[in-house]
Design an enzyme around this catalytic site. Structure first.
Site, PDB file in Angstrom:
ATOM      1  N   GLU A 184     -67.656   6.938 -28.570  1.00 24.39           N
ATOM      2  CA  GLU A 184     -68.057   6.498 -27.151  1.00 24.39           C
ATOM      3  C   GLU A 184     -68.859   7.230 -26.824  1.00 24.39           C
ATOM      4  O   GLU A 184     -68.139   8.172 -25.905  1.00 24.39           O
ATOM      5  CB  GLU A 184     -67.542   5.583 -26.305  1.00 24.39           C
ATOM      6  CG  GLU A 184     -66.618   3.921 -26.970  1.00 24.39           C
ATOM      7  CD  GLU A 184     -65.266   4.037 -26.137  1.00 24.39           C
ATOM      8  OE1 GLU A 184     -65.502   2.457 -25.905  1.00 24.39           O
ATOM      9  OE2 GLU A 184     -64.360   4.229 -26.033  1.00 24.39           O
TER      10      GLU A 184
ATOM     11  N   SER B 264     -59.916  10.143 -22.073  1.00 21.00           N
ATOM     12  CA  SER B 264     -59.919   8.436 -22.005  1.00 21.00           C
ATOM     13  C   SER B 264     -59.651   7.778 -21.235  1.00 21.00           C
ATOM     14  O   SER B 264     -59.907   6.704 -20.876  1.00 21.00           O
ATOM     15  CB  SER B 264     -58.521   8.509 -22.779  1.00 21.00           C
ATOM     16  OG  SER B 264     -58.263   9.454 -24.200  1.00 21.00           O
TER      17      SER B 264
END
Ligand code: NAD
Length: 285
Positions: free
Chosen positions: A152, A119
């Protein structure tokens, strides 16, 4: 490159979700972890999650059995040898991930692709730890993986067009929507979301409105499914503060300074749901 078999490194919250959605879509999946207990827990969690889908008639019992049969677990990274794509979802620690990526090269085929679900760590930096940086990409899934529609895809400076195309095809095949993002702190979603949540903390700290009214305002005025302060409590105020500090240090821009109220609440140990108190109070049970 045509991706046929997928490997997942790390059988935690994200790893088991990623393994589940890939196996459901028909990919044979090998999951590895350093802890056998984590692998056993992952198989149990996937079984429970699939059973829920059977009960809701979103999947047949036969499809569930076929999905489970496509999953293999191992504590030995060599089990990933035949995978065309390996998705790393191990603990968020740069040293640990760099170690994984430097040893994975020797295990998988030379044309295999490697992805990280990190992340917060730079994809270009992780790619540099492998001997195949052009075959490296970020695949940032959202929690809970079986429910959340987005992935993503993070292009590092070295990521090739072929790698992006092959991984994008996998994302579509597992029924998720890909967006392509250049490697940058927080990628796209957290870059926009977390400063918005931080702004809600500023507004509350300045007495603009009560927590309830701030949350009601964003729910009814912007159609957000949950108010920003309630979401801070879910994410964890310590996690929020860490992300804001990363932005502040990375961009060297005062617009990313953490809200003083957020800082003080973390100092006080009011971290949100996990401690029973954040912007709201929760029954620990
Ligand atoms: P987790 O703590 O639930 O699971 C991590 C797993 O990695 C554990 O089972 C651990 O045993 C295993 N592990 C540690 N070292 C290993 C090694 N050397 N080889 C193989 N396995 C190893 O963590 P998580 O929440 O699933 O997060 C995993 C990754 O996904 C992190 O990079 C995190 O930033 C990212 N991520 C998390 C979320 C989220 O909401 N939890 C969302 C998006 C991305």
């Amino acid at each position: 490159m045509d991706i046929r078999t997928i490997g997942v490194i790390g059988a935690g919250t994200m790893g088991n979700g990623i393994a589940q959605v890939c196996a459901t879509a028909g990919f044979p999946v090998v999951i590895t972890d350093i802890a056998q207990a984590a692998l056993d827990r992952a198989m149990k969690a996937i079984d429970t999650s699939l059973e829920r889908m059977v009960n809701k008639q979103k999947m047949t019992a036969a499809d569930k059995a076929a999905t489970l049969a496509r999953l293999t677990i191992s504590t030995d990274m060599k089990a990933l040898a035949d995978c065309d794509l390996v998705i790393e979802a191990a603990t968020e620690n740069i040293g640990l991930k760099q170690k994984i990526f430097s040893s994975i090269d020797a295990v998988v085929k030379s044309d295999a692709l490697i992805a990280s679900n990190t992340s917060s760590i730079s994809i270009s930096k992780l790619a540099a730890a492998t001997k195949r940086p052009s075959q490296f990409i970020g695949m940032h899934f959202f929690n809970p993986v079986p429910v959340m529609a987005l992935v993503e895809l993070i292009r590092g400076m070295q990521t090739s067009d072929e790698t992006l195309a092959a991984v994008r095809a996998v994302v579509v095949k597992i029924g998720k929507a890909p967006i392509v993002v250049r490697n940058s702190p927080g990628f796209a979603v957290n870059r926009i979301l977390v400063p918005m949540l931080n702004e809600a903390c500023f507004a509350l700290g300045e007495g603009v409105a009560t927590p309830e009214d701030i949350d009601e305002g964003m729910k009814l005025g912007c159609n957000h499914p949950i108010g920003p302060l309630a979401l801070c409590d879910m994410i964890g105020l310590d996690v929020m503060l860490d992300v804001m500090n990363v932005f502040y240090e990375s961009f060297k821009d005062s617009k990313y300074r953490p809200a003083p109220l957020l800082v003080e609440m973390v100092e006080a140990g009011y971290l949100g749901r996990k401690t029973g108190r954040g912007f709201y109070t929760y029954d620990k049970k």
